[in-house]
Design a protein around this motif. Structure first.
Motif, mmCIF file in Angstrom:
data_model
loop_
_atom_site.group_PDB
_atom_site.id
_atom_site.type_symbol
_atom_site.label_atom_id
_atom_site.label_comp_id
_atom_site.label_asym_id
_atom_site.label_seq_id
_atom_site.Cartn_x
_atom_site.Cartn_y
_atom_site.Cartn_z
ATOM 1 N N ASN A 1 12.296 27.119 5.557
ATOM 2 C CA ASN A 1 13.473 28.455 5.754
ATOM 3 C C ASN A 1 13.124 29.232 4.648
ATOM 4 N N MET A 2 11.877 29.677 4.967
ATOM 5 C CA MET A 2 11.362 31.311 4.414
ATOM 6 C C MET A 2 10.610 32.044 4.970
ATOM 7 N N THR A 3 10.957 33.314 4.318
ATOM 8 C CA THR A 3 9.774 33.922 5.650
ATOM 9 C C THR A 3 8.427 33.617 5.141
ATOM 10 N N GLN A 4 7.348 34.229 5.739
ATOM 11 C CA GLN A 4 6.147 33.775 5.436
ATOM 12 C C GLN A 4 5.555 34.334 4.565
ATOM 13 N N SER A 5 5.925 36.002 3.993
ATOM 14 C CA SER A 5 5.857 36.706 2.683
ATOM 15 C C SER A 5 5.928 35.599 1.917
ATOM 16 N N ALA A 6 7.514 35.169 1.434
ATOM 17 C CA ALA A 6 7.981 34.698 0.667
ATOM 18 C C ALA A 6 6.944 33.317 0.189
ATOM 19 N N VAL A 7 6.143 32.785 1.138
ATOM 20 C CA VAL A 7 5.503 31.581 1.096
ATOM 21 C C VAL A 7 4.080 32.319 0.070
ATOM 22 N N SER A 8 3.303 32.985 0.922
ATOM 23 C CA SER A 8 2.497 34.009 0.496
ATOM 24 C C SER A 8 2.644 34.384 -1.277
ATOM 25 N N GLN A 9 3.792 35.323 -1.550
ATOM 26 C CA GLN A 9 3.947 34.773 -2.487
ATOM 27 C C GLN A 9 4.259 34.269 -3.386
ATOM 28 N N GLN A 10 4.605 33.001 -3.342
ATOM 29 C CA GLN A 10 5.200 32.076 -4.009
ATOM 30 C C GLN A 10 3.853 31.421 -4.409
ATOM 31 N N ILE A 11 2.588 31.256 -3.337
ATOM 32 C CA ILE A 11 1.567 30.711 -3.563
ATOM 33 C C ILE A 11 0.758 32.121 -4.811
ATOM 34 N N LYS A 12 0.662 33.210 -4.862
ATOM 35 C CA LYS A 12 0.282 33.602 -4.954
ATOM 36 C C LYS A 12 0.403 33.819 -7.416
ATOM 37 N N LEU A 13 1.455 33.650 -6.759
ATOM 38 C CA LEU A 13 2.047 32.810 -8.507
ATOM 39 C C LEU A 13 1.907 32.292 -9.300
#
Length: 299
Positions: A31-43
């Motif tokens: 229940n997140m945005t794709q950009s939020a998923v991508s950002q957390q993976i990068k972090l």
């Protein structure tokens, strides 16, 4: 590379994305945005100092580090989920993982577990079976039931049976036995690794056992010995507490009430300093109560 633990939400996001190998699908599950998923993976990758995904043409795959990290993360998250349920669920709910000695399971526990499950229908059991002491080292079990002398450091132990063994055979074979001397002409069965032996039993009754003239079969579990004895093959030494109940009335009997003390016993065990979950606590209380009730009913 930083060695401190990354934030749990990054780790959870990695697990979902790695399992699905799709950031969009992971975003929907979380229940997140794709950009939020991508950002957390990068972090997370920056925190670990190593890439976890290979990104290519809108497709992702795991790097070697990602492949190695995924089962570790899944194991930790599953354990946290199970322990959370054990600790915070009402009494009588949750999963209970037991590592049980083969003989104790087949000769006693499985005949009585229906009573525990009737009392606590919300507890889901997972039984794992082991035989030797070295097989009980896995720490993911809630409780273990082990056989041996009890000299195991780092464990809380509660003895489950009376530490005595007695001769047992089939009722048909018992008809041909009048005195302890008669056992010398019958096949004797010993469980390997036990601290007690037939030579000790014969010494207790005042008979010199000549090993060269006695047929002695050796097995690695009391379960195997019991099956051999109930078929009429020979005589074994075993704990009387195991054979209390209707299931053994027609298949086993003891020709003599002579009991030989033994160092060995069956123990309920769990690591020192490790608090028991609610499910483990109610199982421990039920097990000790049931053993006591069965013994009282027979006596």
């Amino acid at each position: 590379m930083k060695t401190d633990l990354p934030p749990m939400n990054w780790v959870k996001t990695f697990e979902v994305a790695a399992r699905l190998l799709n950031f969009s699908a992971a975003a929907r599950e979380l229940n997140m945005t794709q950009s939020a998923v991508s950002q957390q993976i990068k972090l997370l990758e920056h925190h670990l100092g190593d890439p976890l995904f290979i990104r290519k043409h809108r497709k992702v795959s795991l790097t070697n580090s990602g492949l190695a990290y995924l089962p570790v993360v899944q194991g930790v998250l599953n354990n946290v989920q199970r322990k959370t349920a054990d600790i915070f669920s009402p009494i009588g709910k949750g999963r209970l993982v037991l590592n049980v000695n083969y003989a104790f399971s087949s000769l006693w526990l499985t005949h009585h577990l229906y009573k525990f499950c009737a009392r606590y229908p919300g507890i889901r059991l997972q039984l794992m079976h082991s035989n030797w002491e070295s097989d009980f080292s896995e720490s993911s079990y809630d409780l273990s039931i082990m056989n041996g002398n009890g000299r195991w450091p780092g464990l809380n132990l509660e003895a489950l049976l009376q530490a005595n063994v007695q001769a047992f055979c089939s009722p048909n074979l018992a008809k041909h036995i009048d005195s302890p001397n008669d056992l010398l002409s019958l096949p004797l069965i010993e469980v390997m690794g036990s601290s007690h032996s037939w030579s000790q039993w014969f010494e207790k009754v005042g008979i010199d056992m000549d090993d060269s003239k006695v047929v002695c079969h050796k097995v690695d579990t009391l379960t195997a010995a019991t099956q051999m004895v109930t078929s009429g093959l020979g005589v074994m030494l075993a704990y009387p507490d195991f054979f209390i109940g209707e299931e053994f009335e027609d298949t086993l009997c003891s020709p003599f009430k002579v009991q030989l003390p033994t160092e060995d016993n069956y123990f309920l065990a769990f690591p020192e300093g490790k608090p028991l979950s609610k499910s483990a606590t109610v199982f421990r209380d039920w097990l000790l109560e049931e053993l006591r009730i069965v013994a009282i009913n027979v006596s």
